[in-house]
Design an enzyme around this catalytic site. Structure first.
Site: not given
Lengths: 527, 527
Positions: A264, A301
């Site tokens: 990720e 994120c």
């Protein structure tokens, strides 16, 4: 309480030569502990222990694995204030954040325990035999998910609990039946060691096989590369930068036996602000976005790094209000001096591009590792011509792209790299007029948000945390929610296998009382 | 009926310069048709058409996609004998095989159509909002599977229908909502063109967007590499050799945006014959295995290329009976002179290794492309020391490894590469004594068979056709059965999205009446 050593299974070892320190970013000083890197022998030993543990651990009944996961949660809680203190000391986050992230971590561990106890996650699929079928009999076939083998986890800098040592990757891999080797994140090695001690303690209390979990220390790529290239390692989980994730992905793909990597990585999380939404709720969205951009010092994120709107009076008014909100927030501390330096460099690189102006910026002096939030602006045409303007700046940063019209805005979205999230702020009647925008976003992101902020990633089965490359290395999986377990399992079929030798999930009597697909019908009935 | 041209969408084009011929392996002569390779412009056009078609096709309701798949099946059947004839002419297979493989292909297409009509395959997962949750409200989240984008399919040599132009990869990708570009297999380009014409005809009748399907001709790796490296291609399906599959996997992994490749590759499908099974059923298993080794001239990815047994009188007796059965079978034709040459070379390479003896071999003269079946033998110790002995020989070939004891047999299994299948022949009371063997096999294969033959891959939801590398490039997926669709889809989440703008699968009313997971409970009820 901190030994500075590696957990090679339950043994605390430190035969390596290189040592590391962590930083207290609030005080901008080194922390007192000295950490020793894992030696080549320790790496080898950890992997072999994991390999041996897999043979035993994979076949433990769900209740035992669930008890282990719940015990990890209990042991983490039992570490009490000492754990929260080292977390704050190594991350610069405040107590409230430490508590809430610990809560999230505990919730994740218990979610996977509950998934195991419920049991249907193995996707048991059964087609019973038809011995008299012509021209050939149909054999009995039964399929379920089984674990891949030892998993290596690379935790993130920005979630020392929830996406690190005992975070979602570790919890999902252990739930799957895979032993885990964590490469401790170099910015919070002490926090990692304490969390690892909780896992080891839980493993001992529940008689887990030695090597079901190891926690190794190392800097740069040496340790990481050794783990990813090791033939006995079968999958990799990573949360971090595009460069770091891609390097591991490449190593894994180049192995004689390639293995899956779920990385990720970066995302700038585009937010589209439609005209009526601004006209009606300018103040509300300005306040919400000032908060979202600066939450956790922008170190998420899912931080909204890119705002997209259509030029005009409404947008001018919104930006004025957003600027006011942004400027009045007191800056907070970043995770590490190097992250602060990257923030400064990234921000100035973008600010120095042609056509970029500053809309708002916190201008007062801050402590060394504190990050003053900033909002830049650029025209749509300029943004389209300069790829640098879509680079992620990790921190409290956002750039508003002022588009001439909806076509330009749609073109910009179509040219974006893959993203974790896309957001639309719109009035209910307004959104149906912007199908092209929604379609474009849908194609570029993993999660689409209506009238909200992208920060805040709910832990539940319907969450997708991932997305098209480079937001993740494989858009077919999620890092959050119980479906994160699917990264570490493979389907496996038994043909004509004696009932009493089948795993319980596939036996006629359905002793686990789970939902199964039997001859194409979902049922928990016995056969 | 054969034009020799490429289908670039519905257009038949042939602007390339290089041409190809296919072979009639039974007669060992060139077939009359001349095929023209796709030019660089045609490749580019096919990919752009697929990219544009995706934007429309992905959102078609399930009924429309299902009708398209069923129409492809109908159009294939409507080609009647002409299609079966060209299939036989280009493959060397006989009429019965042509009919049964066509039946399998039709069944696969209709299975995916039925999956679409039933609708639950999208794995709709819904967590409803809890606005008054403390400390933060829970947002409404809804997740379902959505297609990746254009898929490139590389068909196999050995299944000109079922694993080629309109085979499982194409059917599953079209079902997922992905346009497909097929690289026609060079050994059966005429068969491929006829099947492609059926797909194009079905697309026209059902008003599918231009470019939903293309069929391109090309030799070597030029066409394949151009397709796999194209930025608008989003996934790849492949059935064939390890070298071919790995080359495509590497290209895909090295792209700026890596894309998933599902390659189903080599396998030698170990079969373990336990002592009591031989003692009681020697004749039965000898007949079954002689048939399985020679079925389709041994040209199955699940061909039993490796038998494992324990030395002794029983095994000697079994091998005598197996030899008798093998020698009396009349050899059949292979797919192509190059495959026959590879069979000869592979067989002799293994036969020439130290310690290898010939147990049975068909010795009479055969037609040029016919393959005389063979059974070799080697001791366990020798097999362990020589990696060459576990290389796949594609064709009617098997090697029996005579082990000293069960430990040696288990060690051999543990050292095997990943396999599609593993088989155990055992008496019911006997098998429980061989847990170590079963565990070892389970770790190396995708499907475990009790008292049967590995050839015969049932098309159903509980089939796993795939397995650890190199039997497939990603053991987390299957090439056969409706779950094959999972290779081409990704989960996608909507947060707080207006109900009327959600896809029907996620709307409150559940208008599709599908099974969904709502707040962790499987239900088809509305919300």
């Amino acid at each position: 309480m901190i030994t500075g050593k590696n957990y090679v299974g339950s043994q605390l070892l430190a035969s390596g030569t290189k040592t590391y320190k962590t930083i207290d970013p609030q005080l901008n000083i080194e922390n007192p502990w000295t950490f020793t890197e894992a030696s080549a022998e320790e790496i080898e030993q950890a992997v072999h222990l994991a390999h041996d543990a897999f043979k035993i651990y994979k076949d433990f009944p769900a209740e035992r694995k669930a008890a282990f996961l719940n015990a990890i949660a209990d042991e983490i809680l039992a570490l009490g204030d000492a754990l929260l203190e080292i977390y704050c000391t190594e991350s610069g986050f405040l107590r409230g954040r430490a508590e809430s992230e610990r809560g999230r971590t505990i919730f994740q561990l218990r979610s996977f325990a509950n998934m195991l106890l419920e049991g249907s996650w193995v996707e048991a699929t059964i087609d019973t035999a038809i011995p008299d079928r012509a021209p050939l009999p149909k054999e009995d076939l039964r399929k379920m998910l089984v674990p891949l083998g030892p998993v290596v986890v690379f935790g993130s800098s920005n979630f020392p609990f929830a996406f690190s040592t005992a975070g979602g990757d570790t919890a999902s891999a252990l739930a799957a039946g895979c032993p885990v080797i964590v490469k401790s994140h170099s910015m919070h090695i002490g926090t990692g060691e304490m969390v690892a001690s909780a896992i080891i303690s839980a493993a001992k209390k529940h008689n887990m096989p030695e090597g079901v979990f190891s926690n190794l220390i190392g800097g740069g790529v040496t340790l990481g590369a050794a783990l990813v290239k090791h033939p006995l390692v079968k999958a990799v989980g990573f949360t971090g930068s595009i460069n770091g994730g891609r390097a591991l992905f490449d190593l894994a793909a180049q192995r004689p036996e390639p293995i899956p990597v779920f990385a990720e990585m970066g995302s700038i999380n585009p937010v589209v602000i439609l005209p009526e939404a601004i006209e009606k709720n300018s103040k509300k969205w300005a306040a919400a976005y000032a908060g979202s951009i600066t939450l956790g010092t922008g170190q998420f994120c899912t931080n909204p790094g890119l705002l997209l709107g259509m030029k005009g009076k409404n947008l001018d008014q919104f930006l004025k209000e957003l600027a006011e909100q942004i400027e009045k927030i007191t800056p907070s501390c970043m995770l590490h001096p190097s992250i602060k330096a990257d923030f400064n460099n990234g921000r100035e690189k973008i600010r120095s591009q042609n056509g970029v102006t500053t809309i708002a910026e916190y201008k007062e002096e801050t402590a060394p590792n504190f990050a003053p939030q900033i909002l830049l602006s650029v025209e749509g045409k300029t943004f389209l011509e300069n790829k640098i303007l879509s680079h992620e700046v990790f921190g409290p940063f956002s750039i508003i792209v002022q588009c001439e019209n909806i076509d330009e805005l749609t073109t910009i979205i179509n040219k974006l790299d893959g993203q974790l999230t896309g957001t639309i702020l719109a009035e209910p009647d307004e959104i149906s007029k912007y199908n092209s925008v929604i379609n474009a976003l849908q194609n570029r992101v993993g999660r689409l948000i209506f009238n909200g902020v992208p920060t805040g990633v709910e832990v539940c089965a319907s969450m997708l945390h991932g997305g098209p490359y480079p937001s993740s290395s494989d858009s077919r999986f999620t890092a959050v929610g119980i479906h994160a377990v699917k990264r570490w399992v493979r389907p496996f079929s038994y043909q004509n296998w004696p009932d009493e030798l089948l795993p319980e999930a596939l036996q006629n009597k359905n002793p686990l009382n789970i939902n199964r697909t039997v001859n194409d019908i979902i049922t928990n009935k016995p056969i």
